[in-house]
Write a protein that holds these residues in place. Structure first.
Motif, PDB file in Angstrom:
ATOM      1  N   ARG A  56       0.805  -1.223   0.000  1.00 54.75           N
ATOM      2  CA  ARG A  56       0.000   0.000   0.000  1.00 54.75           C
ATOM      3  C   ARG A  56       0.840   1.277   0.000  1.00 54.75           C
ATOM      4  NH1 ARG A  56      -2.824  -3.967   2.547  1.00 54.75           N
ATOM      5  NH2 ARG A  56      -5.083  -3.961   2.246  1.00 54.75           N
ATOM      6  N   ILE A  57       2.134   1.142   0.280  1.00 54.82           N
ATOM      7  CA  ILE A  57       3.013   2.312   0.303  1.00 54.82           C
ATOM      8  C   ILE A  57       4.228   2.036  -0.573  1.00 54.82           C
ATOM      9  CG2 ILE A  57       2.246   3.038   2.593  1.00 54.82           C
ATOM     10  CD1 ILE A  57       4.870   1.902   3.715  1.00 54.82           C
ATOM     11  N   ASP A  58       5.025   3.073  -0.788  1.00 52.86           N
ATOM     12  CA  ASP A  58       6.176   2.938  -1.682  1.00 52.86           C
ATOM     13  C   ASP A  58       7.401   2.343  -1.008  1.00 52.86           C
ATOM     14  OD1 ASP A  58       4.977   4.131  -4.055  1.00 52.86           O
ATOM     15  OD2 ASP A  58       4.887   5.933  -2.814  1.00 52.86           O
ATOM     16  N   GLY A  59       7.510   2.440   0.293  1.00 51.23           N
ATOM     17  CA  GLY A  59       8.670   1.894   0.987  1.00 51.23           C
ATOM     18  C   GLY A  59       8.714   2.318   2.424  1.00 51.23           C
ATOM     19  N   VAL A  60       9.858   2.040   3.050  1.00 53.13           N
ATOM     20  CA  VAL A  60      10.037   2.370   4.450  1.00 53.13           C
ATOM     21  C   VAL A  60      11.341   3.126   4.657  1.00 53.13           C
ATOM     22  CG1 VAL A  60       8.647   0.495   5.394  1.00 53.13           C
ATOM     23  CG2 VAL A  60      11.040   0.087   4.867  1.00 53.13           C
ATOM     24  N   ASP A  61      11.370   3.878   5.752  1.00 51.17           N
ATOM     25  CA  ASP A  61      12.566   4.591   6.158  1.00 51.17           C
ATOM     26  C   ASP A  61      13.129   3.871   7.378  1.00 51.17           C
ATOM     27  OD1 ASP A  61      14.344   7.001   6.175  1.00 51.17           O
ATOM     28  OD2 ASP A  61      13.453   7.189   8.172  1.00 51.17           O
ATOM     29  N   VAL A  62      14.411   3.532   7.314  1.00 51.85           N
ATOM     30  CA  VAL A  62      15.061   2.843   8.420  1.00 51.85           C
ATOM     31  C   VAL A  62      16.244   3.665   8.922  1.00 51.85           C
ATOM     32  CG1 VAL A  62      14.345   0.577   7.600  1.00 51.85           C
ATOM     33  CG2 VAL A  62      16.563   1.448   6.946  1.00 51.85           C
ATOM     34  N   ALA A  63      16.543   3.521  10.220  1.00 50.52           N
ATOM     35  CA  ALA A  63      17.621   4.302  10.811  1.00 50.52           C
ATOM     36  C   ALA A  63      18.605   3.434  11.593  1.00 50.52           C
ATOM     37  CB  ALA A  63      17.042   5.378  11.720  1.00 50.52           C
ATOM     38  N   SER A  64      18.474   2.113  11.485  1.00 50.39           N
ATOM     39  CA  SER A  64      19.402   1.228  12.187  1.00 50.39           C
ATOM     40  C   SER A  64      19.445  -0.123  11.474  1.00 50.39           C
ATOM     41  CB  SER A  64      18.958   1.020  13.634  1.00 50.39           C
ATOM     42  OG  SER A  64      17.777   0.245  13.674  1.00 50.39           O
ATOM     43  N   LEU A  65      20.446  -0.920  11.801  1.00 50.99           N
ATOM     44  CA  LEU A  65      20.532  -2.258  11.220  1.00 50.99           C
ATOM     45  C   LEU A  65      19.354  -3.125  11.644  1.00 50.99           C
ATOM     46  CD1 LEU A  65      24.327  -3.153  11.394  1.00 50.99           C
ATOM     47  CD2 LEU A  65      22.923  -2.865   9.354  1.00 50.99           C
ATOM     48  N   ALA A  66      18.912  -2.971  12.869  1.00 52.98           N
ATOM     49  CA  ALA A  66      17.764  -3.747  13.348  1.00 52.98           C
ATOM     50  C   ALA A  66      16.516  -3.422  12.522  1.00 52.98           C
ATOM     51  CB  ALA A  66      17.518  -3.471  14.830  1.00 52.98           C
ATOM     52  N   GLU A  67      16.301  -2.143  12.254  1.00 54.30           N
ATOM     53  CA  GLU A  67      15.147  -1.739  11.432  1.00 54.30           C
ATOM     54  C   GLU A  67      15.298  -2.252  10.005  1.00 54.30           C
ATOM     55  OE1 GLU A  67      14.665   2.490  11.727  1.00 54.30           O
ATOM     56  OE2 GLU A  67      14.239   2.416  13.867  1.00 54.30           O
ATOM     57  N   LEU A  68      16.521  -2.223   9.480  1.00 56.07           N
ATOM     58  CA  LEU A  68      16.759  -2.714   8.121  1.00 56.07           C
ATOM     59  C   LEU A  68      16.441  -4.199   8.011  1.00 56.07           C
ATOM     60  CD1 LEU A  68      17.712  -2.178   5.236  1.00 56.07           C
ATOM     61  CD2 LEU A  68      20.060  -2.565   6.044  1.00 56.07           C
ATOM     62  N   LYS A  69      16.811  -4.976   9.011  1.00 51.26           N
ATOM     63  CA  LYS A  69      16.510  -6.416   9.003  1.00 51.26           C
ATOM     64  C   LYS A  69      15.009  -6.654   8.970  1.00 51.26           C
ATOM     65  CE  LYS A  69      20.726  -7.904  11.284  1.00 51.26           C
ATOM     66  NZ  LYS A  69      21.339  -8.453  12.499  1.00 51.26           N
ATOM     67  N   ILE A  70      14.270  -5.887   9.729  1.00 49.58           N
ATOM     68  CA  ILE A  70      12.809  -6.018   9.727  1.00 49.58           C
ATOM     69  C   ILE A  70      12.254  -5.590   8.366  1.00 49.58           C
ATOM     70  CG2 ILE A  70      10.659  -5.171  10.736  1.00 49.58           C
ATOM     71  CD1 ILE A  70      12.258  -4.813  13.382  1.00 49.58           C
ATOM     72  N   ALA A  71      12.745  -4.475   7.838  1.00 48.59           N
ATOM     73  CA  ALA A  71      12.254  -3.953   6.560  1.00 48.59           C
ATOM     74  C   ALA A  71      12.440  -4.957   5.438  1.00 48.59           C
ATOM     75  CB  ALA A  71      12.970  -2.654   6.222  1.00 48.59           C
ATOM     76  N   LYS A  72      13.562  -5.663   5.434  1.00 49.43           N
ATOM     77  CA  LYS A  72      13.861  -6.627   4.361  1.00 49.43           C
ATOM     78  C   LYS A  72      12.863  -7.774   4.301  1.00 49.43           C
ATOM     79  CE  LYS A  72      18.802  -5.946   3.731  1.00 49.43           C
ATOM     80  NZ  LYS A  72      20.126  -6.607   3.832  1.00 49.43           N
TER      81      LYS A  72
END
Length: 85
Positions: A56-72
């Motif tokens: 429903r959205i174009d993407g996510v903004d991440v600010a840490s490696l932990a957030e990047l792992k979840i985003a992937k």
């Protein structure tokens, strides 16, 4: 209402309301305006919300490696805005 046998608080998400907010937000943007709609994972990294938002959205903004792992898990790397250390 207070529940004496509760061990912890719970959060209830209203995906219908989230859908309505997304629709109303996008409706306010002029059709000829080129934009991308990103969600900041730091706001709420709940995986069910990310799964719901993934188409429903174009993407996510991440600010840490932990957030990047979840985003992937839900967004390919082309759909991530990466900021921070």
């Amino acid at each position: 209402t207070t529940y004496s046998n509760s061990e912890s608080p719970c959060l209830v998400y209203d995906f219908g309301l989230l859908e309505q907010v997304l629709f109303e937000f996008k409706k306010q943007i002029p059709e000829n305006f080129n934009y991308k709609f990103f969600y900041a994972i730091k706001a709420n990294a709940n995986e069910e919300i990310l799964r719901y938002l993934s188409d429903r959205i174009d993407g996510v903004d991440v600010a840490s490696l932990a957030e990047l792992k979840i985003a992937k898990k839900f967004f390919n790397s082309e759909k991530n805005s990466i900021n921070g250390p």
